[in-house]
Design an enzyme around this catalytic site. Structure first.
Site, short mmCIF file in Angstrom:
data_model
loop_
_atom_site.label_atom_id
_atom_site.label_comp_id
_atom_site.label_asym_id
_atom_site.label_seq_id
_atom_site.Cartn_x
_atom_site.Cartn_y
_atom_site.Cartn_z
N ARG A 62 28.61 40.93 26.73
CA ARG A 62 29.81 41.08 27.57
C ARG A 62 30.24 39.74 28.13
O ARG A 62 31.44 39.45 28.24
CB ARG A 62 29.54 42.07 28.71
CG ARG A 62 30.75 42.33 29.60
CD ARG A 62 30.49 43.41 30.64
NE ARG A 62 31.67 43.65 31.45
CZ ARG A 62 31.99 42.96 32.54
NH1 ARG A 62 31.19 41.98 32.96
NH2 ARG A 62 33.10 43.22 33.21
N TYR A 85 32.11 47.20 46.46
CA TYR A 85 32.29 45.75 46.27
C TYR A 85 33.70 45.46 45.75
O TYR A 85 34.39 44.57 46.26
CB TYR A 85 31.24 45.23 45.30
CG TYR A 85 31.40 43.79 44.89
CD1 TYR A 85 31.18 42.76 45.79
CD2 TYR A 85 31.78 43.45 43.59
CE1 TYR A 85 31.33 41.43 45.41
CE2 TYR A 85 31.93 42.14 43.20
CZ TYR A 85 31.71 41.13 44.12
OH TYR A 85 31.86 39.83 43.73
N SER A 134 27.48 39.61 46.98
CA SER A 134 28.03 39.33 45.66
C SER A 134 27.76 40.43 44.64
O SER A 134 27.70 40.18 43.44
CB SER A 134 27.48 38.00 45.13
OG SER A 134 26.06 38.05 45.05
N ASP A 166 26.76 28.39 55.81
CA ASP A 166 26.04 29.57 55.34
C ASP A 166 25.25 30.14 56.50
O ASP A 166 25.13 29.50 57.55
CB ASP A 166 25.12 29.22 54.17
CG ASP A 166 24.96 30.38 53.19
OD1 ASP A 166 24.53 31.47 53.63
OD2 ASP A 166 25.26 30.22 51.99
N ASN A 223 36.81 40.27 39.14
CA ASN A 223 37.32 41.23 38.16
C ASN A 223 37.06 42.67 38.60
O ASN A 223 37.73 43.59 38.16
CB ASN A 223 36.72 40.96 36.79
CG ASN A 223 35.22 41.16 36.73
OD1 ASN A 223 34.74 42.21 36.30
ND2 ASN A 223 34.46 40.15 37.13
N LYS A 236 37.12 43.38 47.40
CA LYS A 236 37.90 42.32 46.77
C LYS A 236 39.39 42.68 46.74
O LYS A 236 40.25 41.80 46.88
CB LYS A 236 37.37 42.04 45.36
CG LYS A 236 35.94 41.53 45.35
CD LYS A 236 35.76 40.29 46.21
CE LYS A 236 34.33 39.75 46.17
NZ LYS A 236 34.17 38.52 46.97
#
Length: 272
Positions: free
Chosen positions: A175, A137, A73, A32, A110, A141
Site C-alpha cells: 500500500r 482520528y 498520530s 513537545d 489522508n 483531521k
C-alpha cells in the site's frame, strides 16, 4: 533567518523536520510534551502541551510561522483524540492569532477522507475527496481542516493543511507504494507550505512522486513542492514478500486503507 515553531518536535515527522528545516533557512523553536532528545545547535526548546493555550501563546511569541505536527498520530478513544488533536489544533491556531503569527501549517491526513474509493484511471484531486473520515482520528483531521478554514476566513491567517500519506523512512507494505511520503520530500513539502506566497486556505496531498500514486499533486506543486522520491524503487522487494496488491481488499480499495476495516472499530480502542 525566519523562526518557525515546530510542535510535536520529538515525534517521527518532527525529528525529520528538525534536521531538514534549518538546511532550508529556518530557525526552529521545538515544542513537545517531553524534552526533545539530542538537542541540536541553534535549536530553541519548549516543553509544553499544545492544549495549554497560555503556554502556546508564550511559545508562539515572536515566531514567523507554526508547523503543527503534535497530537495522537493514529486511532484512539474519542476522549483522547478530541482532547489532543481537536483541542490542540484550536489552541495552536488561537495562539497564533493572538500572537500575530501570519501562517500555520497543519498536519492533516489522508484519513480525513479515508472512505473515499481508490481512484481508477484518473488521480484524485483534493476536490475529488471531500471529508469522509474513517476513524475518530480521521474526524480530528476533518475538524483540523475546518478550524484552519475558519481562521483564514475570519482572521486572515494563511493556513496550509497537508493531507499526509505514509510518512516513513521507507515503504514497508505494498500500500505504501501508493501513499509513501519520504523524509526528504516531507521537508520539501513543509518548506513549500511555509514559503508559498499568499496561500490563503489550502489543502494539499502530502506524498512523494510515486509511480503508483492515487493522488494528484497539482495543488501541492502550485505551492512550490517538487517531490524527488518514488516508492517504486522498493516495489520489487515488497511485491516479492507480499504479492501484488489485491484491489478488492479494502486496504487497497479505499484511501484510508486498514483504518476502514473492522480492526479500527471504536470499541477496540476503549479501555477495558
Amino acid at each position: 533567518m525566519s523562526l518557525v515553531l515546530l510542535t510535536g518536535a520529538a515525534g517521527r515527522i518532527g525529528t525529520v523536520l528538525r534536521g531538514g528545516l534549518p538546511e532550508r533557512g529556518w530557525a526552529v523553536r521545538c515544542l513537545d510534551v517531553v524534552p526533545v532528545p539530542d538537542e541540536r545547535p541553534g535549536e530553541a526548546q519548549v516543553v509544553a502541551d499544545v492544549t495549554d493555550l497560555a503556554a502556546m501563546e508564550d511559545a508562539t511569541d515572536g515566531v514567523d510561522a507554526v508547523v503543527h505536527m503534535a497530537g495522537i498520530s493514529g486511532e484512539s478513544t474519542w476522549a483522547a483524540i478530541s482532547h489532543a488533536n481537536i483541542e490542540g489544533t484550536y489552541c495552536v491556531l488561537e495562539a497564533a492569532r493572538r500572537s500575530g503569527v501570519p501562517r500555520v501549517v497543519l498536519a492533516s491526513s489522508n484519513h480525513a477522507t479515508g472512505y473515499t474509493p481508490r481512484p481508477g484511471a484518473s488521480l484524485l484531486t483534493e476536490a475529488d475527496a471531500p471529508p469522509r473520515p474513517d476513524t475518530y482520528y480521521g474526524v480530528s483531521k476533518v475538524t483540523m481542516e475546518a478550524l484552519g478554514s475558519l481562521y483564514v476566513d475570519r482572521y486572515g491567517l494563511d493556513v496550509v493543511c497537508l493531507r499526509i500519506g505514509s510518512a516513513f523512512a521507507e515503504p514497508t507494505t505494498t500500500r505504501h507504494l501508493s501513499t509513501w511520503l519520504s523524509p526528504a520530500d516531507t521537508v520539501s513539502l513543509v518548506d513549500a507550505a511555509l514559503n508559498a506566497p499568499d496561500p490563503g486556505f489550502s489543502v494539499v496531498w502530502g506524498v512523494s512522486a510515486n509511480t503508483r500514486t492515487w493522488w494528484d499533486l497539482t495543488a501541492a506543486r502550485a505551492l512550490g513542492y517538487e517531490p524527488a522520491d518514488d516508492a517504486e524503487v522498493y516495489s520489487e522487494a515488497l511485491v516479492e514478500v507480499h504479492g501484488e496488491p489485491d484491489l478488492a481488499d479494502p486496504v487497497h480499495a479505499r484511501v484510508g486503507g486498514e483504518y476502514t476495516t473492522a480492526e479500527f472499530d471504536a470499541e477496540n480502542f476503549e479501555k477495558p
